[in-house]
Design a protein around this motif. Structure first.
Motif, PDB file in Angstrom:
ATOM      1  N   GLY A  93     -24.184  24.285   5.705  1.00 46.81           N
ATOM      2  CA  GLY A  93     -24.953  24.958   4.674  1.00 46.81           C
ATOM      3  C   GLY A  93     -26.280  24.267   4.452  1.00 46.81           C
ATOM      4  N   PRO A  94     -27.194  24.890   3.693  1.00 40.19           N
ATOM      5  CA  PRO A  94     -28.543  24.330   3.510  1.00 40.19           C
ATOM      6  C   PRO A  94     -28.567  22.984   2.803  1.00 40.19           C
ATOM      7  N   GLY A  95     -27.541  22.671   2.027  1.00 40.44           N
ATOM      8  CA  GLY A  95     -27.491  21.379   1.336  1.00 40.44           C
ATOM      9  C   GLY A  95     -26.919  20.263   2.169  1.00 40.44           C
ATOM     10  N   SER A 153     -24.432  24.307  -0.657  1.00 40.83           N
ATOM     11  CA  SER A 153     -25.572  25.201  -0.845  1.00 40.83           C
ATOM     12  C   SER A 153     -26.814  24.384  -1.150  1.00 40.83           C
ATOM     13  N   LYS A 154     -27.925  25.071  -1.328  1.00 40.72           N
ATOM     14  CA  LYS A 154     -29.182  24.377  -1.612  1.00 40.72           C
ATOM     15  C   LYS A 154     -29.195  23.749  -2.995  1.00 40.72           C
ATOM     16  N   GLY A 168     -13.737  23.975   1.040  1.00 40.53           N
ATOM     17  CA  GLY A 168     -14.282  24.404  -0.239  1.00 40.53           C
ATOM     18  C   GLY A 168     -15.789  24.577  -0.189  1.00 40.53           C
ATOM     19  N   LYS A 169     -16.414  24.700  -1.386  1.00 36.07           N
ATOM     20  CA  LYS A 169     -17.855  24.893  -1.418  1.00 36.07           C
ATOM     21  C   LYS A 169     -18.453  24.338  -2.698  1.00 36.07           C
ATOM     22  N   VAL A 170     -19.720  23.921  -2.576  1.00 32.48           N
ATOM     23  CA  VAL A 170     -20.527  23.468  -3.699  1.00 32.48           C
ATOM     24  C   VAL A 170     -21.680  24.444  -3.842  1.00 32.48           C
ATOM     25  N   TYR A 171     -21.812  25.054  -5.009  1.00 37.87           N
ATOM     26  CA  TYR A 171     -22.897  25.999  -5.235  1.00 37.87           C
ATOM     27  C   TYR A 171     -23.189  26.048  -6.732  1.00 37.87           C
ATOM     28  N   GLY A 172     -24.208  26.816  -7.139  1.00 34.26           N
ATOM     29  CA  GLY A 172     -24.495  26.904  -8.558  1.00 34.26           C
ATOM     30  C   GLY A 172     -25.896  27.368  -8.846  1.00 34.26           C
TER      31      GLY A 172
END
Length: 344
Positions: free
Chosen positions: A301-303, A272-273, A244-248
């Motif tokens: 990812g950047p995060g 993500s960041k 999955g992914k975390v972004y926003g």
């Protein structure tokens, strides 16, 4: 042999030969409504159609029609439309498969804030053996003052055992998913929020889910995705996010401590960041961080950079993560219709 025992035996054979494959082999297989319907194997159904072309125009009226003490799977097919109501699956109505037409098509929504999280919920599941597919659940109550009763606006309250959501979506501004207790499986779901928007005491796997962080400029420090509450080491609970992914559009912590043994793992997830460098926080928790289990495994990812992670945050080894990646973490082989078996 009753119908449930027979179904479990049949599913066990099928899953061992087909659905127990690893993630890479399963990418070609879609966990869609026909597949779930096939595995649940029932010819009992209730149709909800907002235009009056089914048995009911209200989701709750359909649930009310399910017999008390129901012991056989029944499909509640909620056709496309925006159903402006609050829905409760009571404890005495297990074995419901709520089938929507897709999370962009079938929507259940309300607008309710309360001093009590449960009282604010748009959708409440308190019956064991509940499965949902292709439904969006929203609480669009307006933002109040941060950290006050005006801001308890839960989309879904899940407080039962053996509950699964496939391709569903959850929307709110604060306290979106109250994942309270029991064993749960979320497959390819979308969860949106800003502060503590996945919280509770449950034992849950979030497989290939999208976590979207919305902006909330009222609070610093930042909000957090999770607030898992675990008081004792003996509690076999926790939240596990796989892939999955975390972004926003705002910054966020992966989780904050809620109790001395709070346990959350992100594995192979794109960060993500939007994830702040510290990653984790013990804000509002005054106790020792020694027993907190806030962990990551092969995130990217950047995060996902680890140079500034909180002191107690863990980077797990392959051996340490294996039990969390296994569907056995939620004993899923005994009750899920379909699942994805992960490898470390």
């Amino acid at each position: 042999m009753d119908h449930r025992t027979g179904m479990i035996l049949v599913l066990s054979i099928v899953v061992m030969s087909v659905w127990g494959l690893d993630a890479s082999a399963m990418q070609k297989t879609k966990f869609d409504a026909p597949l779930l319907t096939e595995k649940i194997a029932t010819n009992r159904s209730i149709i909800v159609d907002i235009e009056g072309k089914g048995d009911y125009t209200s989701v709750q009226k359909a649930i009310d029609a399910v017999p008390v003490g129901n012991s056989n799977w029944i499909i509640v097919h909620v056709r496309k439309g925006i159903y402006k109501e609050r829905v409760h699956i009571p404890e005495n109505k297990p074995f419901i498969f709520m089938r929507g037409n897709g999370k962009g098509k079938t929507v259940i929504e309300s607008s309710q804030s309360s001093v009590d999280n449960v009282a604010s919920a748009t959708f409440k599941v308190e019956a064991n053996h509940f499965v949902a597919f292709g439904i969006s659940i929203r609480n669009d109550a307006p933002i109040g003052m941060a950290f006050t009763s005006e801001n308890q606006s839960v989309a879904a309250f899940v407080a039962a055992d053996k509950v699964a959501f496939y391709h569903c979506a959850f929307y709110s501004l604060h306290n979106t998913l109250f994942d309270n207790k029991g064993r749960h499986y979320y497959h390819e779901c979308y969860i949106q929020g800003s502060i503590d928007f996945i919280f509770g005491r449950a034992t849950s796997i979030f497989n290939n889910c999208e976590i979207f962080v919305i902006s909330d400029k009222r609070v610093k420090p930042y909000g957090s995705i999770t607030a898992h509450h675990r008081e004792h080491a003996e509690e076999n609970t926790g939240y596990v996010f796989i892939r999955g992914k975390v972004y926003g559009i705002d910054e966020v912590y992966l989780g904050r401590a809620k109790g001395p043994y709070s346990r959350v793992i992100f594995a192979k997830t794109y960060l993500s960041k939007t994830v702040v460098p510290n990653g984790w926080t013990n804000w509002s928790y005054d106790g020792s961080t020694q027993n907190l289990y806030h962990a990551e495994y092969k995130c990217h990812g950047p995060g996902a950079e680890r140079q500034h992670r909180s002191d107690w945050a863990k980077e797990l080894t392959k051996q340490e993560v294996e039990s969390f990646l296994s569907i056995d973490f939620i004993d899923g082989t005994s009750w899920l219709p379909v699942w994805l078996q992960q490898k470390s």
